[in-house]
Design a protein around this motif. Structure first.
Motif, short mmCIF file in Angstrom:
data_model
loop_
_atom_site.label_atom_id
_atom_site.label_comp_id
_atom_site.label_asym_id
_atom_site.label_seq_id
_atom_site.Cartn_x
_atom_site.Cartn_y
_atom_site.Cartn_z
N ALA A 76 47.15 116.47 -16.57
CA ALA A 76 48.40 116.73 -16.15
C ALA A 76 49.30 117.08 -17.33
O ALA A 76 50.20 117.92 -16.98
N PHE A 77 48.96 116.69 -18.61
CA PHE A 77 49.60 116.99 -19.67
C PHE A 77 51.17 116.86 -19.36
O PHE A 77 51.86 117.67 -20.16
N ASN A 78 51.48 115.80 -18.76
CA ASN A 78 52.98 115.34 -18.70
C ASN A 78 53.45 114.49 -19.97
O ASN A 78 54.60 114.39 -20.26
N VAL A 79 52.48 113.89 -20.61
CA VAL A 79 52.90 113.09 -21.80
C VAL A 79 52.42 113.97 -22.86
O VAL A 79 53.08 114.30 -23.87
N ALA A 80 51.06 114.00 -23.16
CA ALA A 80 50.56 114.93 -24.13
C ALA A 80 50.76 116.41 -23.94
O ALA A 80 51.20 116.57 -22.91
N LYS A 81 50.45 117.25 -24.86
CA LYS A 81 50.80 118.67 -24.83
C LYS A 81 49.39 119.33 -25.12
O LYS A 81 48.57 118.83 -26.04
N PRO A 82 48.92 120.22 -24.70
CA PRO A 82 47.66 121.25 -25.24
C PRO A 82 47.74 121.59 -26.77
O PRO A 82 46.40 121.29 -27.18
N SER A 83 48.94 121.66 -27.23
CA SER A 83 49.25 121.73 -28.61
C SER A 83 48.60 120.57 -29.62
O SER A 83 48.41 120.45 -30.60
N ASP A 84 48.55 119.26 -28.52
CA ASP A 84 48.15 117.98 -29.44
C ASP A 84 46.50 117.83 -29.61
O ASP A 84 46.18 116.97 -30.50
N LEU A 85 45.80 118.88 -28.66
CA LEU A 85 44.41 118.67 -29.24
C LEU A 85 44.19 119.59 -30.34
O LEU A 85 45.17 120.21 -31.18
N ILE A 86 42.91 118.96 -31.10
CA ILE A 86 42.80 119.43 -32.36
C ILE A 86 42.58 121.21 -32.23
O ILE A 86 42.38 121.85 -31.15
N PRO A 87 43.15 121.89 -33.24
CA PRO A 87 43.10 123.45 -33.19
C PRO A 87 41.96 124.22 -32.53
O PRO A 87 41.83 125.01 -32.03
N GLU A 88 40.72 123.45 -33.22
CA GLU A 88 39.43 124.07 -32.99
C GLU A 88 39.18 124.08 -31.42
O GLU A 88 38.60 125.13 -30.73
N LEU A 89 39.62 123.02 -30.65
CA LEU A 89 39.18 122.84 -29.47
C LEU A 89 40.10 123.56 -28.50
O LEU A 89 39.77 124.29 -27.61
N GLN A 90 41.46 123.66 -28.98
CA GLN A 90 42.46 124.64 -28.19
C GLN A 90 41.99 126.15 -28.26
O GLN A 90 42.01 126.73 -27.25
N GLY A 91 41.34 126.53 -29.61
CA GLY A 91 40.61 127.98 -29.60
C GLY A 91 39.41 128.25 -28.55
O GLY A 91 39.35 129.30 -28.15
N ARG A 92 38.70 127.08 -28.04
CA ARG A 92 37.42 127.25 -27.39
C ARG A 92 38.17 127.12 -25.73
O ARG A 92 37.17 127.16 -24.72
N PHE A 93 39.34 127.13 -25.54
CA PHE A 93 39.86 126.88 -24.12
C PHE A 93 41.09 128.04 -24.03
O PHE A 93 42.07 127.63 -23.94
N PRO A 94 40.61 129.27 -24.22
CA PRO A 94 41.69 130.27 -24.69
C PRO A 94 42.34 130.60 -23.06
O PRO A 94 43.37 131.22 -23.29
N ILE A 95 41.96 130.42 -22.03
CA ILE A 95 42.52 130.91 -20.81
C ILE A 95 43.24 129.62 -20.43
O ILE A 95 42.73 128.43 -20.12
N ARG A 96 44.68 129.82 -20.23
CA ARG A 96 45.38 128.45 -19.66
C ARG A 96 46.26 128.96 -18.47
O ARG A 96 46.75 130.14 -18.21
N VAL A 97 45.88 128.03 -17.24
CA VAL A 97 46.72 128.32 -15.98
C VAL A 97 47.48 127.22 -15.73
O VAL A 97 46.87 125.71 -15.76
N GLU A 98 48.77 126.91 -15.26
CA GLU A 98 49.55 125.94 -15.02
C GLU A 98 49.74 126.11 -13.32
O GLU A 98 50.27 127.21 -12.85
N LEU A 99 49.41 125.02 -12.87
CA LEU A 99 49.52 124.81 -11.49
C LEU A 99 50.99 124.18 -11.01
O LEU A 99 51.41 123.17 -11.57
N THR A 100 51.49 125.15 -10.24
CA THR A 100 52.75 124.23 -9.69
C THR A 100 52.61 123.24 -8.84
O THR A 100 51.73 123.20 -8.06
N SER A 101 53.83 122.40 -8.51
CA SER A 101 53.80 121.26 -7.60
C SER A 101 53.71 121.80 -6.25
O SER A 101 54.16 122.98 -5.76
N LEU A 102 53.07 121.10 -5.19
CA LEU A 102 53.00 121.84 -4.01
C LEU A 102 54.17 121.55 -3.35
O LEU A 102 54.98 120.62 -3.44
N VAL A 103 54.53 122.51 -2.13
CA VAL A 103 55.75 122.53 -1.59
C VAL A 103 55.32 122.37 -0.05
O VAL A 103 54.35 122.31 0.53
#
Length: 392
Positions: A258-285
């Motif tokens: 959910a990353f509602n408290v933590a942010k992707p940037s809170d992960l260590i840099p090496e792990l961020q670099g190993r998940f290069p594609i990021r997709v944000e899913l919006t709330s359902l309507v």
């Protein structure tokens, strides 16, 4: 994948795996601890994925041998019902045997017609005494458990005992035994490892729960350690499993949270670099909720209708009722916590509460659920905001 709970992150990944016939493993990142602490280590992810692949390939092979196994089981049951006669004279002519064959064919016809299902037969059943080793396996010591089973097969269910069972029970047991005999498990293991290495998918849920740098002592001490342990697995390494070495270079890892408290940037840099594609899913309507309620093969409305049909109660949902349920779900998600499509289950349960409770004795047996009925069932809860927080 970044998005609120219940928005479909796991379902998207599961459907992707189904479309490509890929081994799929969903696992929570928060279950793991840094090497040296009590808990699961990240290499068990690959071992679990291999087990999933083994089950998948074995099931495919079972389908291939199903007809042959069924025919063999029928012959084995006939042998139990009518054991072949022993020849007194080896030189006796073949003409003495036909009465036996004729009787056997009569039994075969009765067996196929289901007339002998309750007849008792005696079969050999394997004893299961492997519980201690299953505990070992679950504790990350699975390879030790397998070695012990190879050294002392008698302890791991190698012994058999005679047991009298009805034919329909014997058929299930003998079918499983026959399928296992016809399947080459070495080939299954080889194909499974190949499938894991080329098309395996690992869905790492709750990735945001291990985000964060070390900030002191206590239960959070291994968070960054888990991230560091994940690096080689995601990047590509070789893991030793009971079925052989598995390379993870081409396994698809999908991180989600959910990353509602933590942010992707809170992960260590090496792990961020190993998940290069990021997709944000919006709330359902509302429109999404309407589709979720009606389109899937096992949609909630179809499940509810089928469940009440077991009590001979026929339920029909009018279009305006579906629209109202979807609208309520959207409103409550917006005003309270956003729990996505899971909100529909809670709302529908409340709408159908009275009918479900009285279903065995209710009159009439046919109901049309419309907008007015939905509003009447939810009226008190929707007006009282405090009550809504606890019930919806």
């Amino acid at each position: 994948m970044i998005g609120p709970t219940g928005v479909g992150k796991t379902e998207i990944s599961r459907r992707l795996a189904k479309l490509t016939s890929s081994p799929f493993l969903k696992i929570e990142a928060s279950k793991f601890t840094e090497v040296g602490y009590v808990g699961r280590d990240v290499e068990s992810i690959v071992r679990d994925l291999v087990r999933m692949a083994i089950d998948m390939v074995r099931q495919e092979k079972i389908e291939e041998v199903r007809d042959k196994a069924g025919s063999n089981v029928e012959d084995r049951i006939l042998d139990l019902l009518l054991p072949p006669p022993r020849r007194r004279d080896p030189a006796a002519p073949e003409e003495e045997i036909p009465p036996f064959e004729e009787t056997r064919e009569k039994f075969r016809k009765q067996l196929r017609d289901g007339l002998l299902e309750d007849r008792l037969v005696e079969i050999d059943v394997r004893e299961r005494t492997s519980a201690p080793f299953e505990v070992l396996s679950g504790s990350g010591m699975e390879d030790l458990g397998i070695q012990i089973s190879e050294l002392m097969p008698g302890l791991m269910g190698g012994k058999t005992k005679k047991r009298k069972v009805k034919i329909h029970e014997a058929r299930e047991y003998l079918l499983a035994e026959e399928q296992q005999r016809l399947i080459d498990m070495d080939q299954v293991a080889r194909l499974a490892i190949e499938r894991v290495e080329h098309s395996g998918i690992v869905f790492l849920d709750e990735l945001d729960k291990i985000a964060g740098r070390e900030a002191g002592h206590g239960p959070e001490v291994s968070r960054e350690g888990v991230q560091r342990d994940l690096l080689p697995i995601v990047e590509g390494t070789t893991v030793n499993t009971r079925y052989g070495l598995v390379k993870t270079d081409h396994v698809l890892f999908i991180g989600a949270g959910a990353f509602n408290v933590a942010k992707p940037s809170d992960l260590i840099p090496e792990l961020q670099g190993r998940f290069p594609i990021r997709v944000e899913l919006t709330s359902l309507v509302k429109e999404d909720f309407v589709r979720i309620l009606t389109e899937p093969e096992n949609a909630l409305l179809k499940q509810t209708t089928a469940l009440l049909a077991t009590e001979d109660v026929r339920i029909e949902f009018a279009a305006d009722a579906i629209d109202e349920i979807a609208q309520v779900a959207e409103d409550v998600n917006r005003e309270a916590e956003d729990i996505g499509a899971r909100r529909l289950h809670t709302i529908l349960e409340k709408v159908m509460e009275e009918i479900s409770f009285r279903a065995p004795n209710i009159k009439p047996k046919h109901f049309v659920i419309d907008r007015a009925y939905v509003r009447a069932q939810l009226k008190e809860i929707l007006v009282n905001q405090d009550l809504r927080r606890f019930i919806l």
